[in-house]
Design an enzyme around this catalytic site. Structure first.
Site, short mmCIF file in Angstrom:
data_model
loop_
_atom_site.label_atom_id
_atom_site.label_comp_id
_atom_site.label_asym_id
_atom_site.label_seq_id
_atom_site.Cartn_x
_atom_site.Cartn_y
_atom_site.Cartn_z
N GLU A 45 -23.89 45.15 10.09
CA GLU A 45 -24.89 44.18 9.63
C GLU A 45 -25.16 44.35 8.13
O GLU A 45 -26.28 44.65 7.70
CB GLU A 45 -26.19 44.34 10.42
CG GLU A 45 -26.00 44.04 11.90
CD GLU A 45 -27.30 44.07 12.70
OE1 GLU A 45 -28.21 44.80 12.31
OE2 GLU A 45 -27.38 43.37 13.71
N GLU A 68 -21.99 42.37 19.00
CA GLU A 68 -23.30 42.74 19.54
C GLU A 68 -23.97 41.49 20.08
O GLU A 68 -24.05 40.48 19.37
CB GLU A 68 -24.23 43.30 18.46
CG GLU A 68 -23.95 44.71 18.04
CD GLU A 68 -25.04 45.28 17.12
OE1 GLU A 68 -26.23 44.93 17.26
OE2 GLU A 68 -24.65 46.08 16.26
#
Ligand code: BGP
Length: 479
Positions: free
Chosen positions: A182, A374
């Site tokens: 991320e 994810e």
């Protein structure tokens, strides 16, 4: 990575051949053993409450990540359970501070490398494709406190050295590599994601964006290095995907949403195009930010990724009206709440269609193979007794994942080149944002409570059996 076959499935067709199904974790959220085998401290070892309070001086009692779910000692059992579900891919991270305990050493810690070699042995034994995150919110603490974290250019060199060791040791065994988890999250989480200890409110944009730049260059250098050292490796960036909708059809809201979205797109744009998009250059200039970008940086950035991976949990709204710009409750991932959507127990709004939106937007924009690495929902679970023994009847989790997989499948039918799906927290783990155990994502329940008590026993939830069917049918049971 070559483009997928030109024959794409139609709506209702199963997932394409070779599509990978599995799960994802991160070292700091599962391994525990924070000081075993020569491991150094990472930023996570001083965050007993996730992002809810400032870092502590050193590790403190009550930081669940120090022991996490003891995967360090139980990885065989855990991987066997993943194999029982039929995983064809497993994404995990390597803890940088197991390999370089302080981060700035010349030589790696062999005991740390040995642990991951054993994890890979186990995955190979079960025929599970590994996917490795090189840096998942776990920069060595020494690099935060001794250098100012990613605000320092020196971290690029330390990261490169770490990557070289990983590619040399494991490049022939691991095909899929992700550089920074991320990577766009550093804008919101400077300590967890960028090892910068100054709180966000006190951090100037100059330092923050310079840190962003250092990470982008480090990511590109890792890609370049992989091509030299591990030619079979595929390197991907990893983005926090969060579609931003206009709160109303007012064009001012549409523009505000577009501008907010660009901040996130910028990270993918640099990774996929090899240079800074003009909208970011202009915006930084307007804000008085002068990035230090060397000629070598520009050359390095041209090493673009093979694929784009991302996490997807929520969508948010944006508005031009300051009075209505009120952040939702969901911690970690903010934004203006969407009146059309319900939220999880932690205030994260649930939006399966948003996943199809993201997949189409990313594919149209970058034309790189995509990977969902994810997705899932954090929820409180209750263990119940059934005729077959204790379990968790987690129908809500099944519905959540079913609905998201269904949208992923529709995106494939739209024409998106999607290569796989890894459910987040496939085994219960310690939450990143709140550092709780009670915020559970897994198909496998772990007996550990927020106060640290529990036997660490593993238990198959109802979703465990459901996911096994999803994989066995190669997604055909997804409506
Ligand atoms: C992502 C992180 C993960 C994971 C997940 C769920 O942002 O990459 O590490 O934790 O979010 O978040 P949380 O654990 O806060 O519920």
């Amino acid at each position: 990575m070559t483009p997928a076959s030109i024959s794409r499935p139609l709506v209702g067709d199963p997932f394409p051949e070779g599509f990978l199904f599995g799960g994802a974790t991160a070292a700091n959220q599962i391994e525990g053993a924070y000081d075993v085998g020569g491991k150094g401290l990472s930023v996570q070892d001083v965050l007993p409450e996730g992002d809810q309070s400032p870092p502590t001086e050193g590790p403190t009692a009550g930081n669940l990540k120090l022991d996490a779910i003891d995967h360090f000692h139980r990885y065989r059992e855990d991987i066997a359970l993943f194999a029982e579900m039929g995983f064809t891919v497993y994404r995990f991270s390597i803890a940088w501070s197991r390999i370089f305990p302080r981060g700035d050493e010349e030589e790696p810690n062999e005991a740390g490398l040995d642990f991951y070699a054993r994890v890979l042995d186990e995955l190979e034994r079960h025929g599970i494709e590994p996917m490795v995150t090189i840096s998942h919110y776990e920069t060595p603490l020494h690099l935060a406190r001794g250098y100012g974290g990613w605000g320092s250019r020196q971290l690029i060199g330390f990261f490169e050295r770490y990557c070289r060791v990983l590619f040399e040791r494991f490049g022939h065994r691991v095909r899929y590599w992700l550089t920074f988890n991320e990577i766009n999250a550093v804008l919101e989480q400077p300590f967890m994601a960028g090892a910068i200890e100054t709180p966000l409110e006190e951090l100037d944009q100059q330092t923050l964006y310079q840190a962003v730049h250092h990470q982008l260059v480090a990511s590109a250098r890792a890609t370049r290095l992989a091509r030299e050292v591990a030619p079979n490796a595929q390197v991907g960036c990893m983005l926090l995907a969060m579609p931003i909708y206009p709160l109303t059809p007012d064009p001012a809201d549409v523009l505000a949403a577009q501008q907010a979205e660009q901040i996130n797109y910028a990270f993918g744009d640099v990774h996929c195009r090899g240079y800074y998009p003009q909208y970011l250059v202009n915006r930084l200039r307007r804000d008085g930010v002068e990035l230090e970008i060397t000629e070598q940086d520009r050359i390095d950035l041209r090493h673009t990724v093979d694929f784009v991976s991302f996490s997807y949990y929520i969508s948010v709204c944006e508005t031009a009206d300051p009075e209505r710009r009120v952040r939702g409750e969901g911690n970690f991932l903010g934004g203006v709440p969407n009146p059309a959507l319900a939220a999880s127990e932690w205030g994260w709004q649930i939006d399966p269609v948003g996943l199809r939106v993201v997949l189409n937007a990313y594919w149209d924009r970058w034309q790189k193979p995509l990977f969902i690495v994810e997705n899932g929902v954090g929820a409180v679970d209750t263990v119940v007794q059934t005729d077959e023994g204790p379990t968790v009847l987690d129908d809500d989790r099944i519905d959540f994942l079913h609905d998201h997989l269904s949208q992923a499948r529709k995106a494939i039918a739209d024409g998106v080149d999607l290569r796989g799906f890894a459910a987040w927290g496939c085994i219960d783990l310690v939450s990143a944002s709140t550092a709780q155990m009670s915020k559970r994502y897994g198909f496998i329940h772990v007996d550990r409570a927020d106060d640290g008590t529990g036997t660490m026993r593993r238990l198959r939830k109802k979703s465990f059996h459901w996911y096994r069917e999803v994989i066995a049918s190669h997604g055909a049971v997804i409506g």
